[in-house]
Design an enzyme around this catalytic site. Structure first.
Site, mmCIF file in Angstrom:
data_model
loop_
_atom_site.group_PDB
_atom_site.id
_atom_site.type_symbol
_atom_site.label_atom_id
_atom_site.label_comp_id
_atom_site.label_asym_id
_atom_site.label_seq_id
_atom_site.Cartn_x
_atom_site.Cartn_y
_atom_site.Cartn_z
ATOM 1 N N THR A 112 0.843 -1.190 0.000
ATOM 2 C CA THR A 112 0.000 0.000 0.000
ATOM 3 C C THR A 112 0.878 1.240 0.000
ATOM 4 O O THR A 112 2.063 1.188 0.294
ATOM 5 C CB THR A 112 -0.909 0.034 1.243
ATOM 6 O OG1 THR A 112 -0.099 0.287 2.398
ATOM 7 C CG2 THR A 112 -1.663 -1.266 1.421
ATOM 8 N N SER A 114 0.751 3.572 2.079
ATOM 9 C CA SER A 114 1.048 4.049 3.424
ATOM 10 C C SER A 114 2.063 3.189 4.153
ATOM 11 O O SER A 114 2.932 3.691 4.846
ATOM 12 C CB SER A 114 -0.235 4.102 4.258
ATOM 13 O OG SER A 114 -0.821 2.814 4.341
ATOM 14 N N CYS A 115 1.968 1.872 3.973
ATOM 15 C CA CYS A 115 2.825 1.025 4.805
ATOM 16 C C CYS A 115 3.759 0.128 4.022
ATOM 17 O O CYS A 115 4.537 -0.600 4.613
ATOM 18 C CB CYS A 115 1.978 0.151 5.735
ATOM 19 S SG CYS A 115 0.986 -1.080 4.866
ATOM 20 N N GLY A 116 3.714 0.159 2.698
ATOM 21 C CA GLY A 116 4.659 -0.653 1.961
ATOM 22 C C GLY A 116 4.417 -2.130 2.154
ATOM 23 O O GLY A 116 3.288 -2.592 2.175
ATOM 24 N N CYS A 118 3.664 -4.723 4.088
ATOM 25 C CA CYS A 118 3.141 -4.957 5.426
ATOM 26 C C CYS A 118 3.569 -6.322 5.952
ATOM 27 O O CYS A 118 3.471 -7.326 5.263
ATOM 28 C CB CYS A 118 1.615 -4.870 5.413
ATOM 29 S SG CYS A 118 1.008 -3.246 4.906
#
Length: 282
Positions: A112, A114-116, A118
């Protein structure tokens, strides 16, 4: 190819007054990365520097270590039912004879903005795949004053952020504080991959005399990407995570967080900073 920004209608409310106008937003589109024809990962990114993004991602995965490891990168046609090219799928071809590490090519990872990646938080994984142990000999030496000046230089170079307010940035500086390169993306991990990928394409890895500055927090993943590129110093304007600090301490990475004005916290690798600690008063 995709645009960096797009226009959307917005209702503005200012001081009780309502108006309608177009607003400039940062573009976000998926990018599928294939390795030698096999699907590997999908990341949400800001279009642009897609080849560098893919190359940098593969540096962080331990697949590529230098420009000679890379045969070519191409956009794939046929990504849609009608066979048109969306410029959202790239295929990275490694040079003949390159032995690929075990990165489970069939995993089809989704990342994502936002968090790469995960859940990919293993110190052992970094330890076993790192191509460039941090080896700045003699060590990079930085003053707190030089570090304190870098966020303003980063901000001044954020051209798309000025238009949208919706992008992360990552920048490489040399040890004298000169800006070497900067990339923006909706995902902070993508911005770093674009920097590292460009360095690989230019034959500049490892980045053993560089400082990496990121506009947000310092997650484990960003510390991992710094280590995999041989970068000795990672600084962030926000907080690091506990695992990022653990990784920095184990690998010899200098990790600085909350870099705001003249204030900062040094979490690991303080030997690279010229710290003049005042003598304790008696």
């Amino acid at each position: 190819m995709g645009r960096v920004t797009e226009r959307r209608k917005v209702i503005r409310i200012r001081g009780g007054q309502v108006s309608s106008r177009p607003d400039t937003l940062v573009a976000e589109e998926p990018l599928e990365i294939r390795l030698n024809g096999k699907p590997l990962a999908i990341t949400m990114r800001t279009p642009g520097d897609d080849f560098a993004l893919a190359a940098g991602f593969l540096v962080s995965e331990g697949v590529l270590a230098g420009a000679d490891d890379l045969q070519n990168i191409v956009y794939c046609a046929g990504a849609t039912q009608d066979g048109s090219n969306t410029y959202n799928v790239v295929d990275v071809r490694t040079a003949p004879g390159i032995v690929l590490p075990d990165i489970t090519l069939e995993r089809n990872v989704y990342t994502t903005s936002s968090c790469g990646l995960c859940g990919k938080a293993s110190l052992d994984a970094v330890r076993t795949t790192a191509r460039f142990p941090i080896a700045d000999t003699p060590p990079v030496r930085l003053t707190p004053e030089l570090l304190a000046s870098l966020p303003d230089r980063l901000r001044e170079a954020q051209r798309v952020f000025d238009r949208t307010g919706g992008l992360h940035a990552a920048a490489l500086f040399d040890e004298a504080g000169t800006l070497v390169d900067i990339r923006e993306d909706v995902g902070r991990h993508n911005a770093v991959d674009k920097l590292v990928g460009r360095a690989l394409q230019n034959g500049d890895l490892p980045l053993s005399r560089s400082v990496l500055l990121v506009s947000g927090r310092a997650s484990f993943e960003l510390a991992q990407k710094a280590v995999m590129a041989g970068i000795p110093v990672l600084a962030a304007v926000s907080a690091p995570s506990s695992l990022a600090v653990d990784l920095a301490a184990e690998t010899g990475l200098t990790l600085v967080g909350f870099l705001r004005g003249a204030n900062m916290n040094v979490y690991a690798g303080e030997h690279r900073l010229d710290l003049r600690v005042p003598a304790a008063s008696s």
